[in-house]
Design an enzyme around this catalytic site. Structure first.
Site, PDB file in Angstrom:
ATOM      1  CD  GLU A 169      -2.987  -1.140   2.275  1.00  0.00           C
ATOM      2  OE1 GLU A 169      -2.722  -0.499   3.304  1.00  0.00           O
ATOM      3  OE2 GLU A 169      -4.037  -1.789   2.135  1.00  0.00           O
ATOM      4  CD  GLU A 180      -4.311  -6.050   2.527  1.00  0.00           C
ATOM      5  OE1 GLU A 180      -5.069  -5.413   3.294  1.00  0.00           O
ATOM      6  OE2 GLU A 180      -3.100  -5.835   2.439  1.00  0.00           O
TER       7      GLU A 180
END
Lengths: 669, 669, 669
Positions: free
Chosen positions: B158, B316
């Site tokens: 991320e 995710e």
């Protein structure tokens, strides 16, 4: 019959009445001092707290002391038959000291050092500050140890806050080394392998910071423990000269409500008497005065519990309004007497104010005081204080008596820290204190005496204990609770229980962890609700608690599996409708209730009321009292002093609005 | 028939099912590892993501590496027939590295350097950090390039945030020199003659700061471009060893929703497969689950569009609740399966979780996971995951298929940056993303497939394009839109269009600037409304779009002059009552609609519905579906896999609450 | 008959019409300049303000000057028969100067130095900045002093803000030494003995800071006084060259509404004409346009009062919307003319805009302007401006006339500072400005002319003065008020009066302190109410003011004891029901009203209306006007120019929505 507890100081074997007194503001106006001594007896004041913020006057430059004005004041008090609570001045450092020794200034969490200003903000690690206050306190103790007016040492003022300076970082690391010995133990306790947070040298460890580490709950918890321990260590250092030079003078610090920064249970053994500053917010639109009173009652009971029921001191309160809340209403007529006597009813041996006389300037110049800027005694506030002074004189026999409670609501500082810190479920709604107050309120509404211990206390003296939200279970706690129940006690547990150990590490093997066997439930999931969402609690068919109708649930819904326990109430809605809200589990000679959801106050009232009835817990008043009226009793084994108090603006139970009546009755044995 | 797209990695030619796995937390507990390998097959997991936060374990001190535990893990995965998404560990730097090389710590916009802590916060310019991660990744690639379990490189985690350190300031100036060559060009682009902001040396230029420059929109825009470019440059640097040593292993980064800090269109060419982390907020009181689903659908379509329809990875998601939203509700029964299959319906070739097993500690210990703290498989969540795992196994043939959309809603990162930055009209209401979602929602409600390109894409493949709030028009965009319409396309434009160029300089000669000719309107003024103020849109007499009744307008009202366009709806109130709200302009073989006001969703639905009908855009489902039920189709040219999904808590379209049915149908050609 | 006041500059003996003009943005686009000079006469513009942000263009590097473009502009203006308001460029410093001389950058209250950026943020103490601007202004004055186009010096731009740098700390201490001479006097004034704040050396004194001292009200007050004085000192320094080189050119600064950072009364003697920038927020949902108009009227009257009624300049306003408010609505048709003429009605001799032409970039590119980005004159805004320009030309005879008011509402800057700073009662509700506006509004609704003096003005010219919330009484004020009343004046006082002296030290001997004798009341207590709580004011039996019905009270309730005064209204509720809300006290030939509670607007209207009627204060309009319609009159002793203005969206008093009519009538003597 002798008192269950000795007087705080036998020099003044009555209920103390007085307050903070700062005549150092008028050293150039002797006529003000004269007026004060004219007014003291008119107000029925027998003690004043002095020297709290006097460092700049007592040591005007480094090493030069001036006690002349204080000598005169002490003598004049003594001469007037009054007593002095004498403070050490560490609560506010002089400007010259900050300029000369910048290390005494705190650093904020982002590591920026304060400039000089305000108060209550010295570094508690600084060797310089410790040396300076020790030198000062040695002189104070030497000088006044035998003074007839000296009643109590008031050490510093409202300790609190934290410092992140390099000296404190070093002290923190030393504290950690003592706690964990090897770094690997710290890594395990803080679960540093998550997010690659593993430390490989002690020097890498720093206090939490918005600029730095904010995602280690274990660090956050230990930092709070360290701040408490280091503040206590400072207190011990600064009170050491007092203890050694004047061993017969009791020592106190003034505590603050349910201040979250310090764990007062750690302090209690080191003070001779508990003292606290109480500033409830009466007359608000969003909370009834009765609910405010019940919250204050919770805190009174907590402070009384800190030293096992020993009478304590209401060290500060306002005779009128305060100046620091968003809106600072006047106390309505009667409320001053009522709220003062409420403290006495819960175990206080004093009613004291901040402050005696309003200063002309300074940040608290509009804080209520006995003597207003107008200067004379012909004010509503002065009259109410004077009347109360007369009444307290007549209550001298109450001093030294205590409250005997068979019920308790457990409130635990470290548990609160953990709840406030952890990330999950929903943060805004996590009000642990409120949860405890609501359980306490259920008993308060029945005028049943209640203590407020933490999880490290033995509970053998109680028959009913509610332990809401006992999220953190420290070593020994589960065993203590088991002993209590096995011996016949009734325990109420709730959701958010038994989730983590003292390092905030989750228990494996199913929540509520070490309480699972005791509670007879396994908690599988916890569903937090958004504001505006709700569920209902429905009494199970055949339950014997007298639950009735529907109860509102909001905030939190746990999904539990009974393991040998009986279901007494169930969810009414959503996909878990029908699953347990309340269970009961027999354990040894006792019983454990597990409440899975955040229910409304009516449910809590009904549940606690049913248990109190079943256990035969006596109310302080024989008849059921109307809403908002509360009774509390103190006694010495022979006589019970029963305070009947009306916290409503209407007549009730034969009392006028905000009225209070005190009855002396033979003690029930 | 061959798939339209190759498998992400032919080693695993099915829908991937698994998630983040952090066994480095239990290296001292081998029994936990054993349990995991017992549970993996029970959950139908075929792949795990590992090493994401392992730097402290892989390189415990500078230059000393320890791959032993990772070797064992990779081998055990391989032995179990499972695959590994192997991460590079740059997402979290070890504590020793911050201590030794402070330059790797970021500086905030106010130029204060971070302390060590948290994650995702290294300086992306730092030569030291680039060297360290290159050394690490070289070792990882060398070591595992031929490992049979290695499926995909998961580079860092991320990416995001920004750094204002001196190294980054220097890099920013270099980037600007490349972009503008001479300083005068920069001065012109940033319009520095306003407020005397003219730069006379490159060294005077600094990044925006609350302590410094905050009033140059051009600077703010270029800073965002630089942060994106420099982050991408870091990614290219850190993935270079992977590319050169293991060229056959695909590379991905996990992206975040519509994260505004990076322009993922610039990243798409440099990754082999798009992957993103999806955490929608189901079961809220203020938004229906259907509207939440439609917003997620918009983002799914955006990520699918990034590589021209190529299947992507749901990298995710949570099997239960998360822990970082204000309130983290449980997914209701069925929602986990439904939201997972929704991703597959929109083009995902995986369903993956954060995370496999909850850690005992750490900031995410209460984040949902497949295996809970209780440790066993007998939980609701595990069962739902396991059932889904079985179902996904049966959907292996869906992998590699794609969605074919004839409609698009344009969403543009740089346009958003400009809208978020500029000062004027009204800031609170400027929610560009929401405007785009509302246009997308109109098509979603009709189950019409939709892409989400940005303004630099050719639009020839579409028949209907809505481009809401196209405030910034970059070079070439007007021409692309003209080509699209001239060739027969239908374009919907709105207020806030064609106001500035790529430097946020206003177009002269009348808004919507370069789109004026195409739109057939001149926009003279824009009237923003306060909350609580509104207007109405009234269909013009004789309009052929089926608009009906009154529509509510709030937020923004543009006052436009038709220039050869037809008026289809007008304002109902205020001094501009009767002036155009919606116009239509013929251009080449196509048509352009211009919507001058912020209308309600019903208006958007009616408008887009009418256009879709006119253009014959097919729905993924033959019949009109009830509200909250949506259909999506993927196909390979021969078979269409149609996902019929019910996002309501009631039975609908033959589906249970939160139900989903997948049908295989012959492809429509 | 000669005008009561001279023209601002006889070179332009009409109402000025024009605005800020920034052609330095288009030095490379001569065609834009040509267009401007084509459009100026079309808009009826006779003056432009130039050079406000031109430092970077006038001095592109240290010591190198370039006046070529400005010479050309001045000459072209002169050639076109136009005038120039020529600014000094200190409002924005060039980037090279910040880089070369960092001392010119301000430090924030937390002592962090700014980076370069934005505007209005130079250090006003910096010797370097003072030298640089003096050098610049000397050149400007030398160069243009005799230019026929030069009309007015516009010194800097909207002075404001504060600097906490070391140079300013030193200057602050010097200022304090001058004020207090010896440190003990400062200690007494700031009441430093409270909380041990005593200073023992001047060097210990620092400005207030969130990192440092925040609890000395006296320090906070003196810091505000110093910031005002030091800013004024900077202004005097930077205007000195203008004064000495071009003594015949008037000097002005553009002030900002009721900007709290500077006390404009201290500035008024040093400027030749008052000028201010007016940006009211019309067309809001929470405030009627009439109430907005009345607030603007209050500010207009305040600025007119600053120089004893002398005509002033509306220096900036927007012809359309602004870009910096939360929502920036368009002015509805008519509102531009109406709000412009409102300024003239209250004494302005100009209508000027920010700005003439919108820039393509920069932070204000969406701020309304006469010429929009479209570039031509065919816009609604341009047309409205042009029509107004024609109308103003016909009002040339209004220039130089003034308003004669017999009523006043006192508004005092230092009083506001003290009210904003002190701690107590309730902070959120302490809106002093609003209290003053509400008293002014009562007169505005009757179209009775009103001045707005501060407490240092003599009041002999008035018959009715309202002095709401006169919390701070400076030396001489009580005597001035006594003189006013003794001579026959009517004075209205309210709660929050007479509490502190100029150092924020509370008066002893009973509030309202030095006004107690005058007011005929002693204020014992002040009860602030929470939001949602209220009381009622009930007219006393037999009162002769025409009060009727019940009035709502919220916010504040004082409990006063009449001392020789008559009770006209009483509380309706709570424990002080029946105690006075309004009293009247005869003093000399006049009367004093004391209002003890925060009443509603209707009460204020009724009270002020009754007093105005009793005193025979004339309205500017013979008949009673409907709500939202207001009349104002200016005159020269012979002719009255009466502006009748409708601030509602409906026809009223014969005026269209937002209409205005100007009538010339013989003056009333």
């Amino acid at each position: 019959m002798s008192k269950p507890f000795p007087y705080v100081n036998p020099k003044l074997p009555v209920i103390w009445h007085g307050g903070d007194y700062n005549p150092d503001q008028w050293l150039d106006r002797p006529e003000i001092l004269d007026e004060d001594f004219r007014l003291f007896p008119l107000a029925g004041v027998n003690v004043v707290s002095i020297g709290i913020f006097s460092w700049a006057r007592l040591e005007p430059e480094d090493g030069r002391y001036d006690f002349g004005w204080l000598d005169a004041l002490m003598d004049r008090l003594g001469g007037a038959g009054m007593k002095a609570v004498l403070a050490t001045p560490s609560g506010s450092k002089p400007a010259w000291m900050s300029a000369k020794y910048p290390e005494i200034l705190r650093c904020s969490p982002d590591r920026v050092r304060d400039l000089h200003g305000n108060r209550h903000n010295h570094c508690y690690t600084s060797p310089v500050y410790r040396r300076k206050i020790a030198e000062m306190n040695t002189r104070l103790a030497e000088r006044y140890k035998s003074h007839p007016a000296l009643l109590l040492w008031h050490v510093s003022n409202e300790y609190g806050g934290e410092c992140h300076c390099p000296l404190c970082q070093e002290a923190f690391r030393s504290w950690l080394k003592k706690r964990y010995v090897d770094l690997d133990a710290l890594n395990r306790a803080w679960w540093t392998d998550f997010w690659s947070h593993r430390y490989t040298a002690w020097a890498q460890v720093e206090s939490p910071s918005p600029r730095g580490e904010g995602s280690l709950h274990g660090l956050a918890l230990d930092w709070r423990r360290f701040v408490d321990a280091q503040s206590l260590d400072f207190f011990l250092a600064e009170s050491a000269p007092l203890r050694s030079i004047s061993p017969e003078i009791p020592v106190a610090v003034n505590m603050m409500e349910v201040y979250t920064g310090l764990n007062y249970w750690n302090w209690a053994p080191h003070v001779d008497v508990i003292a606290w500053d109480s500033y409830p917010r009466w007359h608000r639109p969003d909370t009834s005065d009765a609910d405010t009173a019940s919250r204050v009652a919770f805190i009174h009971d907590l402070f009384r519990s800190l030293k096992g029921g020993k009478p304590w001191l209401l060290m500060e309160s306002t005779p009128s309004q305060v100046n620091w809340q968003p809106i600072n209403r006047l106390k309505k007529p009667g409320m001053h007497r009522l709220s003062s006597l409420q403290a006495v009813a819960h175990g206080s041996d004093s009613v004291m104010y901040f402050q005696w006389r309003k200063g002309r300037g300074g940040v608290e110049k509009f804080h209520g005081a006995v003597v207003d800027h107008v200067g004379h005694e012909n004010t509503r506030v002065f009259r109410e204080v004077a009347e109360l002074g007369r009444e307290l004189k007549g209550l001298a026999d109450v001093a030294g008596t205590s409250v005997r409670a068979r019920a308790a609501v457990l409130y635990d500082w470290e548990n609160r820290w953990a709840i406030d810190e952890f990330m999950g479920f929903g943060k805004a709604e996590r009000d642990y204190e409120r949860a405890c107050v609501e359980f306490h309120r259920a008993l308060w509404r029945l005028s049943i005496p209640c203590d407020v211990p933490d999880q490290e206390r033995e509970l053998g003296r109680y028959e009913l204990v509610a332990a809401p939200w006992l999220y953190m279970i420290k070593p020994g706690t589960a065993e203590r609770l088991e002993r209590f129940v096995a011996a016949g006690g009734t325990l109420v547990l709730t959701f958010f229980s038994g989730m983590v150990d003292q390092s905030d590490l989750c228990f494996e093997g199913g929540f509520p962890g070490p309480l699972r066997k005791l509670a007879g439930v396994w908690t599988e999931e916890l569903d937090p609700l958004w504001e505006g969402q709700s569920n209902r609690a429905l009494p199970a068919a055949g339950q014997d608690l007298g639950l009735s109708g529907e109860y509102r649930i909001d905030g939190f819904c746990e999904l539990v599996h009974p393991e040998g326990s009986e279901v007494l109430a169930v969810y009414g809605d959503d996909w878990y409708a029908g699953r347990p809200v309340l269970t009961r589990h027999g354990y040894g000679k006792g019983r454990v209730y597990y409440l899975a959801a955040k229910v409304d106050q009516r449910f809590t009232d009904d549940l606690m009321g049913a248990l109190a009835k079943e256990l035969g817990l006596a109310s302080a008043w024989p008849e059921r009292l109307p809403p908002g009226v509360n009774a509390q009793a103190r006694g010495d084994g022979e006589t019970d002093y029963v305070f009947l108090m009306n916290f409503t603006e209407k007549e009730a139970a034969g009392l006028p609005p905000f009225g209070c009546r005190i009855e002396r009755k033979p003690a029930r044995h």
